[in-house]
Scaffold this motif. Structure first.
Motif, PDB file in Angstrom:
ATOM      1  N   GLN A 288       0.960  -1.069  -0.081  1.00 44.35           N
ATOM      2  CA  GLN A 288      -0.205   0.081   0.106  1.00 44.35           C
ATOM      3  C   GLN A 288       0.837   1.322   0.130  1.00 44.35           C
ATOM      4  O   GLN A 288       1.981   1.211   0.168  1.00 44.35           O
ATOM      5  CB  GLN A 288      -0.963   0.028   1.040  1.00 44.35           C
ATOM      6  N   TYR A 289       0.271   2.313  -0.321  1.00 44.29           N
ATOM      7  CA  TYR A 289       0.881   3.824  -0.233  1.00 44.29           C
ATOM      8  C   TYR A 289       0.583   4.557   0.884  1.00 44.29           C
ATOM      9  O   TYR A 289      -0.625   4.543   1.422  1.00 44.29           O
ATOM     10  CB  TYR A 289       0.528   4.490  -1.356  1.00 44.29           C
ATOM     11  N   VAL A 290       1.578   5.124   1.566  1.00 47.93           N
ATOM     12  CA  VAL A 290       1.356   5.881   2.828  1.00 47.93           C
ATOM     13  C   VAL A 290       1.508   7.362   2.332  1.00 47.93           C
ATOM     14  O   VAL A 290       2.659   7.693   2.081  1.00 47.93           O
ATOM     15  CB  VAL A 290       2.407   5.456   4.033  1.00 47.93           C
ATOM     16  N   MET A 291       0.271   7.982   2.074  1.00 53.63           N
ATOM     17  CA  MET A 291       0.467   9.549   1.747  1.00 53.63           C
ATOM     18  C   MET A 291      -0.255  10.601   2.573  1.00 53.63           C
ATOM     19  O   MET A 291      -0.643  10.093   3.604  1.00 53.63           O
ATOM     20  CB  MET A 291      -0.410   9.434   0.471  1.00 53.63           C
ATOM     21  N   PRO A 292       0.428  11.692   2.456  1.00 48.13           N
ATOM     22  CA  PRO A 292      -0.333  12.975   3.156  1.00 48.13           C
ATOM     23  C   PRO A 292      -1.931  12.683   2.943  1.00 48.13           C
ATOM     24  O   PRO A 292      -2.358  12.724   1.795  1.00 48.13           O
ATOM     25  CB  PRO A 292       0.143  13.976   2.570  1.00 48.13           C
ATOM     26  N   GLY A 293      -2.405  12.946   4.104  1.00 48.06           N
ATOM     27  CA  GLY A 293      -3.900  13.011   4.040  1.00 48.06           C
ATOM     28  C   GLY A 293      -4.561  14.163   3.086  1.00 48.06           C
ATOM     29  O   GLY A 293      -3.731  15.230   2.810  1.00 48.06           O
ATOM     30  N   GLY A 294      -5.651  13.964   2.428  1.00 44.69           N
ATOM     31  CA  GLY A 294      -5.923  14.943   1.459  1.00 44.69           C
ATOM     32  C   GLY A 294      -6.468  16.462   2.259  1.00 44.69           C
ATOM     33  O   GLY A 294      -6.839  16.303   3.444  1.00 44.69           O
ATOM     34  N   ILE A 295      -6.097  17.250   1.524  1.00 44.51           N
ATOM     35  CA  ILE A 295      -6.768  18.618   1.894  1.00 44.51           C
ATOM     36  C   ILE A 295      -7.611  19.410   0.884  1.00 44.51           C
ATOM     37  O   ILE A 295      -7.391  19.398  -0.304  1.00 44.51           O
ATOM     38  CB  ILE A 295      -5.589  19.793   1.970  1.00 44.51           C
TER      39      ILE A 295
ATOM     40  N   THR B 275      -8.208  14.739   5.309  1.00 43.66           N
ATOM     41  CA  THR B 275      -7.887  14.912   6.594  1.00 43.66           C
ATOM     42  C   THR B 275      -8.169  16.442   7.165  1.00 43.66           C
ATOM     43  O   THR B 275      -8.054  16.683   8.307  1.00 43.66           O
ATOM     44  CB  THR B 275      -6.625  14.414   7.124  1.00 43.66           C
ATOM     45  N   MET B 276      -8.318  17.368   6.307  1.00 43.19           N
ATOM     46  CA  MET B 276      -8.359  18.670   6.448  1.00 43.19           C
ATOM     47  C   MET B 276      -9.472  19.233   5.268  1.00 43.19           C
ATOM     48  O   MET B 276      -9.191  19.171   3.950  1.00 43.19           O
ATOM     49  CB  MET B 276      -7.381  19.528   6.487  1.00 43.19           C
TER      50      MET B 276
END
Ligand code: DUC
Ligand code: ZN
Ligand code: ZN
Length: 479
Positions: A49-56, A88-89
């Motif tokens: 899987q890919y670990v990415m910054p939460g979406g804004i 996430t924001m």
């Protein structure tokens, strides 16, 4: 709570690497290989899987009072839906009514947003002008973490900003180190076209796109950009839906102007034939402004995203259910404008962007998170999987499949504009402030856990812009 995300590939805007990630105390505390779990940590197996910054999502309208009703999605349900989709924001909008005191409106929206389950921030709309607005803009920037002001060039007779307001507010934004943003549609033309169409007997939703042609958007985008050019202030154009506004942005960027452009997932993927649907409820469910456009425009928007002339993706999440849309049953002008999507933005962008080869994974991270964080000055706190950043992370399963439906989504609206779309790639886990808030289809959120995120002004870069403006001072000829 500490969390170890193990065995995944960390994907940031600038690079991808195999690494584990530890979150502790709400922050990312380690990114590296073969990390050991702190005692008591929750361990997420991110293999494959890919670990990415939460979406804004830089453009939402939760519980917005608008066109005689209130958007059905509130800050709690809307931020929950966002987390289920890896966002996430959100950056929402304070929209004062005409003559409403700015600070009063700001306080009202802050109160409404207290129940948010994820982090959030606010752009503040300038819908009228006097000395108090000038002064309150200063208070908002200096004391309340606001660094962006919104201007609606449409919605005549309600919240529309005319050129006088735009000029005053853009100039004030430069003084304060804030960025003006605009909804670009020529409100006078829209008003006239709406009236003409209605008088010709076009009363249904098909009248909506006809009254808001791409030329109206292109004209307004170009006007806002040129006003910003004269005043030497950067500008951000929200929800570009057509070739004409993209061309205005591209032209200005090629000339070296600091102009940013946003595109909505809906404008990339939904076309305007829907407004001619026989069922009023279906057609009305898609009424939003600017409207969905033909494939010619969708193709242009994808190219804008690929070329970097459009930097951010958003949703304009502003939900109204069928009973609310019914207000415009006999007059399309009265259909509350707005559609949803906060839950689906990342997955539809992944499916139609990354899976088709239009976007690399790193570009996906840029347009769903990092660029918004940078443009609105919260990077690298947000928009980055790095030590010291907020632990807002999405673990992305590229093999997972699903069919989008209002029956299974978390959004508080009775119609999903992506209904029936089959996608591959979606979040397996979402982590917000270091807590696992979504795992394998289940939300675990806490009302009020979301924090208001201050966004500092753009100094010292703006100081240089102001100096430039002073250097350009004209010299009077002595006679
Ligand atoms: N457009 C919409 O469709 N809804 C809310 C405001 C806007 O500009
Ligand atoms: Zn808008
Ligand atoms: Zn909007």
């Amino acid at each position: 709570m500490s969390v170890l995300i193990k065995g995944g590939t960390v994907v940031n805007a600038e690079q991808s690497l195999r690494a584990d990630v530890i979150c502790d105390g709400g922050l990312i505390t380690a990114v590296g290989t073969d990390l050991d779990a702190p005692s008591g940590a929750t361990v997420i197996d991110a293999g494959g899987q890919y670990v990415m910054p939460g979406g804004i999502d830089p453009h939402t309208h939760m519980q917005l009072p608008f066109m005689g009703t209130v958007a059905s999605e509130d800050f709690e349900s809307g931020t929950s839906a966002g987390l289920a989709g890896g966002t996430t924001m959100i950056i929402d909008f304070v929209i004062p009514g005409p003559q409403q005191n700015l600070m009063e409106a700001y306080k009202q929206w802050r109160e409404w947003a207290e129940k948010s389950v994820s982090d959030y921030s606010f752009h503040v709309a300038i819908t009228w002008w006097d000395d108090s607005v000038h002064d309150d803009m200063g208070t908002l920037v200096r004391d309340h973490g606001v660094n962006s002001f919104k201007h609606f060039m449409a919605y005549k007779g309600a919240i529309m900003a005319d050129d006088e307001i735009l000029v005053n507010s853009f100039a004030r934004s430069l003084e304060l180190g804030a960025i003006p943003t605009v909804h670009a549609e020529n409100g006078e033309l829209v008003f006239r076209l709406q009236k003409e169409l209605f008088e010709k007997g076009i009363t249904g939703p098909e009248g909506h796109p006809l009254s808001r042609p791409p030329e109206c958007e292109g004209e307004a985008a170009n006007r806002a950009i040129r006003i910003a050019e004269v005043l030497k202030v950067p500008v951000y154009i929200v929800h570009n839906s057509c070739r004409q506004s993209l061309e205005a942005i591209t032209r200005a960027r090629n000339e070296g102007q600091r102009v940013f452009g946003e595109v909505l997932a809906g404008h990339l993927l939904v076309d305007d034939s829907i407004y001619r649907h026989k069922d009023f409820d279906v057609a009305a469910a898609h009424v939003m402004s600017p409207p969905f456009r033909s494939s010619e425009h969708q193709d242009a928007l994808w190219k804008g995203l690929q070329s970097g002339n459009l930097q951010t993706t958003a949703t304009d999440h502003c939900c109204f259910c069928a009973d609310q849309k019914a207000a415009g049953k006999d007059d399309f002008r009265l259909i509350p404008n707005g559609t949803g999507g906060v839950e689906n933005r990342m997955e539809v962008l992944w499916h139609h962007g990354v899976n088709t080869g239009k976007l690399t994974m790193n570009e996906f991270v840029k347009v769903t998170s990092t660029n918004a964080a940078q443009i609105f000055n919260i990077y690298p706190r947000k928009g980055s999987v790095a030590v010291g950043a907020d632990a807002d992370i999405v673990v992305w399963d590229p093999e997972a499949t699903k069919t989008i439906s209002t029956k299974t989504d978390h959004q508080k609206v009775d119609y999903n504009i992506f209904e029936g779309m089959e996608i591959t790639g979606c979040p397996s886990h979402t982590i917000s402030q270091g807590n696992v808030v979504y795992a394998n289809g289940k939300l675990d959120v806490e009302r009020g856990a979301g924090r208001y995120i201050d966004r500092p002004p753009f100094a010292p870069f703006y100081d240089a812009l102001q100096k430039q403006a002073q250097l350009a001072e004209p010299v009077a000829v002595k006679r």
